[in-house]
Design an enzyme around this catalytic site. Structure first.
Site, PDB file in Angstrom:
ATOM      1  N   HIS A 101      75.638 -28.692  70.274  1.00  0.00           N
ATOM      2  CA  HIS A 101      76.928 -28.995  69.760  1.00  0.00           C
ATOM      3  C   HIS A 101      76.858 -30.335  68.603  1.00  0.00           C
ATOM      4  O   HIS A 101      77.969 -30.495  68.536  1.00  0.00           O
ATOM      5  CB  HIS A 101      77.084 -29.647  71.896  1.00  0.00           C
ATOM      6  CG  HIS A 101      78.443 -30.482  71.499  1.00  0.00           C
ATOM      7  ND1 HIS A 101      79.410 -30.063  71.245  1.00  0.00           N
ATOM      8  CD2 HIS A 101      79.298 -31.840  71.060  1.00  0.00           C
ATOM      9  CE1 HIS A 101      80.989 -30.425  71.823  1.00  0.00           C
ATOM     10  NE2 HIS A 101      79.666 -31.650  70.855  1.00  0.00           N
ATOM     11  N   GLU A 102      76.195 -31.111  69.075  1.00  0.00           N
ATOM     12  CA  GLU A 102      75.937 -32.580  67.893  1.00  0.00           C
ATOM     13  C   GLU A 102      76.122 -31.494  66.102  1.00  0.00           C
ATOM     14  O   GLU A 102      76.547 -32.198  65.487  1.00  0.00           O
ATOM     15  CB  GLU A 102      75.076 -33.552  68.438  1.00  0.00           C
ATOM     16  CG  GLU A 102      75.369 -33.946  69.435  1.00  0.00           C
ATOM     17  CD  GLU A 102      76.621 -34.518  69.457  1.00  0.00           C
ATOM     18  OE1 GLU A 102      77.251 -35.476  68.215  1.00  0.00           O
ATOM     19  OE2 GLU A 102      77.421 -34.775  71.162  1.00  0.00           O
ATOM     20  N   HIS A 123      79.313 -30.099  65.394  1.00  0.00           N
ATOM     21  CA  HIS A 123      80.096 -31.704  64.318  1.00  0.00           C
ATOM     22  C   HIS A 123      79.322 -31.874  62.647  1.00  0.00           C
ATOM     23  O   HIS A 123      80.679 -31.694  62.075  1.00  0.00           O
ATOM     24  CB  HIS A 123      79.940 -32.956  64.920  1.00  0.00           C
ATOM     25  CG  HIS A 123      80.672 -32.932  66.456  1.00  0.00           C
ATOM     26  ND1 HIS A 123      81.834 -32.462  66.146  1.00  0.00           N
ATOM     27  CD2 HIS A 123      79.923 -32.944  67.846  1.00  0.00           C
ATOM     28  CE1 HIS A 123      82.448 -32.627  67.773  1.00  0.00           C
ATOM     29  NE2 HIS A 123      81.764 -33.043  68.457  1.00  0.00           N
ATOM     30  N   HIS A 173      81.290 -30.977  59.257  1.00  0.00           N
ATOM     31  CA  HIS A 173      81.679 -32.012  58.850  1.00  0.00           C
ATOM     32  C   HIS A 173      81.507 -31.221  56.819  1.00  0.00           C
ATOM     33  O   HIS A 173      82.155 -31.536  55.908  1.00  0.00           O
ATOM     34  CB  HIS A 173      80.674 -32.887  58.854  1.00  0.00           C
ATOM     35  CG  HIS A 173      80.901 -34.382  57.987  1.00  0.00           C
ATOM     36  ND1 HIS A 173      79.312 -35.386  57.280  1.00  0.00           N
ATOM     37  CD2 HIS A 173      81.805 -34.652  57.160  1.00  0.00           C
ATOM     38  CE1 HIS A 173      80.395 -35.960  56.273  1.00  0.00           C
ATOM     39  NE2 HIS A 173      81.193 -35.751  56.525  1.00  0.00           N
TER      40      HIS A 173
END
Length: 225
Positions: free
Chosen positions: A99-100, A103, A107
């Site tokens: 999940h991270e 991100h 980006h």
């Protein structure tokens, strides 16, 4: 920040949902933290693999203290994972790490909601506290002008919470697709990771509901003056 009055009842549904969401994410994470993945990768290894697969070789994966403190820092381009995720081979750890990574991919690809959220962070950091102070001063001095400024500033907090929803849901969707597509998790393992990420997503839904409820409360109070 809270102060009690008759409009506090507006917050009750959001408070109940927030409490439920916190319990849900903790119980779900704990449950799948006890289930080891078949491949045996740690959260840190999964994050590294996925980052490298996207060409993000320059994004380091670091361990950070605390529980469920995992996050991607777009400003410094660093992935930070909690001890329960960094060195764990559990389904929960892998789901959170992916999940991270989602991100970080957002980006890299200039995902619009993430860019909006990042852009308004300085405003939100100021307005989250200032809005209440100014609103209370408006109450004390019976100033409609100050009340309206307080409401407007808190509106930035609401905007931040609302923009956060697509950012978090998109990161989870990216994570699940990558974990399945790269055969890092299989079958029921994917379902377990989805349960963890869905529970985590509810905390953001609860936060958005709380922010909207608070804004409605402020609007009602400002009109009573």
């Amino acid at each position: 920040m809270f102060f009690y009055d008759s409009t506090f009842i507006i917050l009750i549904p959001a408070l109940i949902i927030s409490a439920w969401a916190q319990m849900k994410v903790k119980s779900t994470f704990d449950k799948f933290s006890r289930v080891r993945s078949i491949n045996g990768y740690t959260g840190a290894q999964v994050a590294r693999m996925l980052l490298d697969s996207e060409g993000l070789y320059d994004v380091p994966v670091e361990q950070i203290s605390g529980r469920l403190t995992d996050h991607y820092d777009p400003r410094n381009r660093v992935m930070r994972l909690s001890p329960d995720v960094y060195g764990s081979t559990s389904i929960a750890a892998i789901g959170v790490a992916a999940h991270e990574t989602g991100h970080a991919i957002q980006h890299q690809r200039h995902y619009a909601p993430l860019q909006i959220r990042s852009a308004i962070v300085p405003v939100v950091n100021f307005s989250s506290n200032a809005s209440w102070i100014i609103f209370l001063l408006g109450f004390i001095f019976r100033s409609t002008y100050l009340l309206n400024i307080g409401v407007l500033l808190f509106g930035a907090v609401v905007l931040f919470q609302l923009v956060t929803l697509p950012v978090e849901f998109d990161a989870s969707n990216r994570a699940l697709k990558i974990l399945s597509g790269r055969a890092i998790l299989y079958g029921d393992e994917i379902k377990g990771a989805k349960s963890v990420l869905s529970a985590a997503a509810m905390t953001y839904v609860a936060a958005a509901l709380m922010a909207v409820s608070q804004l409605l409360r402020l609007l009602i109070l400002s009109r009573e003056e």
